[in-house]
Design an enzyme around this catalytic site. Sequence first.
Site, PDB file in Angstrom:
ATOM      1  N   SER A 130     -94.508  13.232 -91.343  1.00 25.74           N
ATOM      2  CA  SER A 130     -95.902  13.362 -91.787  1.00 25.74           C
ATOM      3  C   SER A 130     -96.109  12.608 -93.087  1.00 25.74           C
ATOM      4  O   SER A 130     -95.189  12.503 -93.922  1.00 25.74           O
ATOM      5  CB  SER A 130     -96.196  14.847 -91.998  1.00 25.74           C
ATOM      6  OG  SER A 130     -97.383  15.000 -92.743  1.00 25.74           O
ATOM      7  N   TYR A 155     -94.081  23.504 -95.824  1.00 27.44           N
ATOM      8  CA  TYR A 155     -94.140  22.685 -94.601  1.00 27.44           C
ATOM      9  C   TYR A 155     -93.761  21.243 -94.928  1.00 27.44           C
ATOM     10  O   TYR A 155     -92.883  20.650 -94.282  1.00 27.44           O
ATOM     11  CB  TYR A 155     -95.553  22.733 -93.979  1.00 27.44           C
ATOM     12  CG  TYR A 155     -95.762  21.633 -92.967  1.00 27.44           C
ATOM     13  CD1 TYR A 155     -95.093  21.646 -91.752  1.00 27.44           C
ATOM     14  CD2 TYR A 155     -96.599  20.540 -93.249  1.00 27.44           C
ATOM     15  CE1 TYR A 155     -95.248  20.612 -90.831  1.00 27.44           C
ATOM     16  CE2 TYR A 155     -96.766  19.502 -92.339  1.00 27.44           C
ATOM     17  CZ  TYR A 155     -96.087  19.545 -91.131  1.00 27.44           C
ATOM     18  OH  TYR A 155     -96.238  18.514 -90.232  1.00 27.44           O
ATOM     19  N   LYS A 159     -90.381  18.868 -93.807  1.00 30.10           N
ATOM     20  CA  LYS A 159     -90.403  17.550 -93.155  1.00 30.10           C
ATOM     21  C   LYS A 159     -89.568  16.556 -93.956  1.00 30.10           C
ATOM     22  O   LYS A 159     -88.822  15.751 -93.388  1.00 30.10           O
ATOM     23  CB  LYS A 159     -91.852  17.051 -93.036  1.00 30.10           C
ATOM     24  CG  LYS A 159     -92.642  17.751 -91.960  1.00 30.10           C
ATOM     25  CD  LYS A 159     -92.216  17.261 -90.586  1.00 30.10           C
ATOM     26  CE  LYS A 159     -92.641  18.200 -89.490  1.00 30.10           C
ATOM     27  NZ  LYS A 159     -92.090  17.878 -88.181  1.00 30.10           N
TER      28      LYS A 159
HETATM   29  P1  NAD Z   1     -98.125  21.799 -82.005  1.00 30.75           P
HETATM   30  O1  NAD Z   1     -97.893  23.110 -82.667  1.00 30.75           O
HETATM   31  O2  NAD Z   1     -99.295  21.635 -81.127  1.00 30.75           O
HETATM   32  O3  NAD Z   1     -96.819  21.372 -81.186  1.00 30.75           O
HETATM   33  C1  NAD Z   1     -95.525  21.761 -81.569  1.00 30.75           C
HETATM   34  C2  NAD Z   1     -94.857  22.312 -80.324  1.00 30.75           C
HETATM   35  O4  NAD Z   1     -93.514  22.704 -80.652  1.00 30.75           O
HETATM   36  C3  NAD Z   1     -95.543  23.556 -79.779  1.00 30.75           C
HETATM   37  O5  NAD Z   1     -95.736  23.388 -78.380  1.00 30.75           O
HETATM   38  C4  NAD Z   1     -94.579  24.695 -80.061  1.00 30.75           C
HETATM   39  O6  NAD Z   1     -94.650  25.703 -79.091  1.00 30.75           O
HETATM   40  C5  NAD Z   1     -93.250  23.965 -80.078  1.00 30.75           C
HETATM   41  N1  NAD Z   1     -92.201  24.566 -80.919  1.00 30.75           N
HETATM   42  C6  NAD Z   1     -92.299  24.979 -82.211  1.00 30.75           C
HETATM   43  N2  NAD Z   1     -91.126  25.418 -82.648  1.00 30.75           N
HETATM   44  C7  NAD Z   1     -90.248  25.266 -81.627  1.00 30.75           C
HETATM   45  C8  NAD Z   1     -88.865  25.534 -81.486  1.00 30.75           C
HETATM   46  N3  NAD Z   1     -88.152  26.069 -82.479  1.00 30.75           N
HETATM   47  N4  NAD Z   1     -88.277  25.256 -80.295  1.00 30.75           N
HETATM   48  C9  NAD Z   1     -88.992  24.730 -79.261  1.00 30.75           C
HETATM   49  N5  NAD Z   1     -90.312  24.471 -79.352  1.00 30.75           N
HETATM   50  C10 NAD Z   1     -90.930  24.725 -80.518  1.00 30.75           C
HETATM   51  O7  NAD Z   1     -98.130  20.698 -83.173  1.00 30.75           O
HETATM   52  P2  NAD Z   1     -98.509  19.158 -83.110  1.00 30.75           P
HETATM   53  O8  NAD Z   1     -99.758  18.961 -83.882  1.00 30.75           O
HETATM   54  O9  NAD Z   1     -98.436  18.656 -81.730  1.00 30.75           O
HETATM   55  O10 NAD Z   1     -97.329  18.561 -83.979  1.00 30.75           O
HETATM   56  C11 NAD Z   1     -96.160  18.006 -83.400  1.00 30.75           C
HETATM   57  C12 NAD Z   1     -95.240  17.539 -84.504  1.00 30.75           C
HETATM   58  O11 NAD Z   1     -95.917  16.584 -85.319  1.00 30.75           O
HETATM   59  C13 NAD Z   1     -94.785  18.662 -85.441  1.00 30.75           C
HETATM   60  O12 NAD Z   1     -93.440  18.429 -85.783  1.00 30.75           O
HETATM   61  C14 NAD Z   1     -95.677  18.482 -86.666  1.00 30.75           C
HETATM   62  O13 NAD Z   1     -95.070  18.946 -87.823  1.00 30.75           O
HETATM   63  C15 NAD Z   1     -95.845  16.965 -86.686  1.00 30.75           C
HETATM   64  N6  NAD Z   1     -97.073  16.533 -87.364  1.00 30.75           N
HETATM   65  C16 NAD Z   1     -98.278  17.029 -86.952  1.00 30.75           C
HETATM   66  C17 NAD Z   1     -99.437  16.659 -87.607  1.00 30.75           C
HETATM   67  C18 NAD Z   1    -100.776  17.215 -87.210  1.00 30.75           C
HETATM   68  O14 NAD Z   1    -101.713  17.140 -88.008  1.00 30.75           O
HETATM   69  N7  NAD Z   1    -100.959  17.745 -86.018  1.00 30.75           N
HETATM   70  C19 NAD Z   1     -99.375  15.734 -88.681  1.00 30.75           C
HETATM   71  C20 NAD Z   1     -98.126  15.245 -89.066  1.00 30.75           C
HETATM   72  C21 NAD Z   1     -96.975  15.649 -88.383  1.00 30.75           C
END
Ligand code: NAD
Length: 343
Positions: A130, A155, A159
């Site tokens: 991120s 958070y 990361k």
């Molecule tokens: P999301 O919560 O929709 O998806 C994450 C998925 O991981 C979910 O389906 C959840 O059930 C699963 N999960 C969580 N912990 C788990 C574990 N221990 N074992 C197995 N499954 C697990 O989030 P997203 O927005 O799709 O984000 C995906 C990735 O991108 C994350 O790592 C997040 O930190 C990163 N990210 C997201 C954003 C954003 O704004 N959405 C920005 C920067 C980075």
Amino acid sequence: MPNHTPECYLLTGGAGYIGSHSTLALMQAGHQVLVLDNLCNSSPISLDRLGQLAGRAPLFVQGDVRDAALLEQVFASHRISAVLHFAGLKAVGESVQQPLAYFDNNVAGTISLCKAMAQAGVFKLVFSSSATVYGEPETMPIHESTPTGRPTNPYGRSKLMAEEVLRDLAASDPRWRVAVLRYFNPVGAHESGLIGEDPHGIPNNLLPYIAQVAGGKLAELAVFGNDYPTPDGTGVRDYIHVQDLAQGHLKALQALQTRTGLNVWNLGTGQGYSVLEMLRAFEAASGRQIPYRIAPRRPGDIARCWADASKAKIELGWQCKLGLAEMMRDAWRWQVQSPNGYA
Ligand code: NAD
Ligand code: UDP
């Protein structure tokens, strides 16, 4: 015994918001996908919808990336060529309340996954990082050479720690090929309106909040601060359509065919928009008026953040194709078609 199953990509967190769009992009490019997700923040319905859109559902294992025995079994029973690691927790406010859960899922989860990969001889990894790892840089845009800063919450620190783990790992063994993708602000949904972001409870992020105000579920948007050093005083971010982001993962996977070690790429548009610009653009896309009030700044927020997206353009041959109008159109379509998400 030789494993004759077709080669596939493992997507941890593939049922979630960004993971589901990336699963679809990979399947539509002709790849086999295996999703591993514990569904702590997603619904299995998203996988059914992927089946509808792609003509076939991805393989799915419900489980946790911290479960070493399960991972061993997953790697033993599938021919996995690379892993895209989306799984993790992502709510900034919650991370302040529950730091251990964040370090456990996001850092220990990454370590657990890498151990299982190494044991199975799989060394290609795309990691969801991120822009938060940059902290609050003094100059914009943010290039990958901009030093990482001190993220303002657990958070963000989780990361950054996971990135450091991966950097040390890649330095320790030349077989590792790691793509660290630093996402800016993903928004929007697939153009079908069948998959999208499904936040639990009241959304923390701007776009889902605005969408729910436009849809009549929430009364008004609180604009967190109008006294930032930005053109209209409200916070500026680099919003990127989730479909463009998904394509960035395909390009990163291609790059791992030739690039060794750890490489970092920003995935953003290079263009910043303020909160009020976002609100006006959503009004235009939805035809709805969005009531708002100015509220105090949200603790930990930075004034502005946008990417220098040139490295990904040059090295991955990737750049965003979708603009603000498409982001708003698709976020609104998802809101109208699924006002209660996957529920
Ligand atoms: P999301 O919560 O929709 O998806 C994450 C998925 O991981 C979910 O389906 C959840 O059930 C699963 N999960 C969580 N912990 C788990 C574990 N221990 N074992 C197995 N499954 C697990 O989030 P997203 O927005 O799709 O984000 C995906 C990735 O991108 C994350 O790592 C997040 O930190 C990163 N990210 C997201 C954003 C954003 O704004 N959405 C920005 C920067 C980075
Ligand atoms: N924001 C806002 N009201 C909200 C949610 C967010 O004014 O209800 C602002 C926030 O202060 C920031 C921008 O919108 O300037 C993007 O916030 P978001 O939480 O979506 O992303 P992040 O803070 O992670 O960049």
